[in-house]
Design an enzyme around this catalytic site. Structure first.
Site, PDB file in Angstrom:
ATOM      1  N   ASP A  79       0.810  -1.228   0.000  1.00 26.83           N
ATOM      2  CA  ASP A  79       0.000   0.000   0.000  1.00 26.83           C
ATOM      3  C   ASP A  79       0.839   1.273   0.000  1.00 26.83           C
ATOM      4  OD1 ASP A  79      -2.274  -1.538  -0.007  1.00 26.83           O
ATOM      5  OD2 ASP A  79      -2.602  -1.418   2.155  1.00 26.83           O
ATOM      6  N   SER A  80       1.989   1.225  -0.660  1.00 31.89           N
ATOM      7  CA  SER A  80       2.879   2.394  -0.648  1.00 31.89           C
ATOM      8  C   SER A  80       3.285   2.827  -2.047  1.00 31.89           C
ATOM      9  CB  SER A  80       4.138   2.098   0.185  1.00 31.89           C
ATOM     10  OG  SER A  80       3.806   1.822   1.532  1.00 31.89           O
TER      11      SER A  80
END
EC number: 3.5.1.10
Length: 328
Positions: free
Chosen positions: A272-273
């Site tokens: 999620d980056s």
């Protein structure tokens, strides 16, 4: 001296009315102009450009379009402060007879070589094939349903090749009937902690242009991303402050948060980056119960993901450094 001559000075009033009435009526041809060569069919195109910043890029790109009889309708440019890099996106219309599609590629490629461009992409929606995509999801299907409905209405410029899930769905459900009716295959691939079925997924998606994780709750390995070699777009909640683990929406509701959101981003090895494409937020309050809270969160996820996919297909998203994006 300017001399004005009225129509009635040459014709009587009755004759003039008769003349104008005949003239306008005789000029009306249903479905065609008087001379089709005078009014060619113009179609839209989009071009994005990313290169080191030097003088003359905009002029060269504009001249290229104008020299072929094209007309620029919109032009966006971004040059970051203290960075020697140039981004642009142009929307234009052109006559495909005067500027054939293959010649257009050659013309822009020539400019790309001249300016050592990192990226030069042109797209003509009415001539080029739609992006082929595959959708991956787990148990939640609100993003899938939204995508299918928008795709059916022609609001998403994509062709959905298949849907892949690690959860089985009954054949008589609304989703399965919809997929069957439209010839979209559904693949149930159960996963375990030891086996993520990535080889099977790769085989199913090898001919796609990009992937969409429509609430797919499995991690894609670095090897999968490397072997696939194309973009993967994900959607996840953006509850503030952050909540992790099981049922984060319930955690946020119990904590009484006042702001919720959703983030759509490119998938990278780090969870999620990846570079962010789109974000949306909405306020919640003490008046929300758990049901309305969840509904608002899911609605944001749907809207955010649809906006990200549309922006991507319209060539509005460009990489900016390692972690950022330019979104025109």
């Amino acid at each position: 001296m300017i001399r004005r001559v009225s129509a009635t000075s040459c014709l009587s009033a009755t004759a003039f009315r008769s003349f104008t009435k005949w003239s306008f009526k005789s000029s009306q041809f249903h479905g065609e102009s008087l001379d089709s060569s005078v009014s060619p069919i113009l179609i839209p195109g989009v071009h994005v450009f990313h290169c080191p910043d030097v003088v003359g890029i905009v002029a060269k790109l504009s001249d290229c379009i104008a020299a072929k009889g094209g007309n620029i309708l919109g032009y966006d440019v971004f040059v970051p402060e203290n960075k020697n890099v140039f981004y642009s996106r142009s929307e234009f219309i052109f006559d495909p007879v005067k500027w054939p599609r293959s010649q257009m590629d050659e013309d822009f490629q020539s400019i790309a070589q001249q300016f050592s461009a990192l990226s030069s992409v042109v797209r003509v929606p009415s001539l080029d094939p739609k992006h082929k995509i595959a959708l991956l999801l787990s148990k939640q299907d609100h993003c899938l349903v939204e995508m299918l409905h928008r795709w059916q209405d022609g609001k998403l410029p994509v062709d959905i090749t298949c849907v892949i899930s690690n959860h089985e769905r009954a054949p008589n459900t609304h989703i399965m009937r919809f997929l069957q009716r439209h010839g979209i295959s559904y693949h149930y691939l159960p996963t375990t902690d030891q086996n993520k079925i990535e080889a099977e997924i790769l085989e199913l998606v090898k001919d796609t242009d990009f992937l969409v994780l429509a609430r797919y709750m499995q991690l894609l390995s670095a090897n999968f991303l490397k072997d696939y070699g194309k973009d993967v777009i994900n959607i996840h909640h953006g509850l503030l402050p952050s909540f992790k683990g099981r049922n984060p929406v319930k955690q946020a509701f119990d904590a009484g948060v006042k702001l919720i959101g959703a983030t759509s981003h490119f998938v990278t090895e780090e969870l999620d980056s990846g570079p962010i494409i789109e974000q949306m937020v909405e306020r919640v309050s003490h008046r929300d119960n758990l049901r309305s809270f969840v509904q608002k969160s899911e609605d944001l996820e749907k809207k955010c993901l649809m906006k990200a996919i549309k922006s991507y297909c319209e060539l509005r998203v460009l990489p900016y450094g390692i972690q950022k994006t330019v979104v025109f």
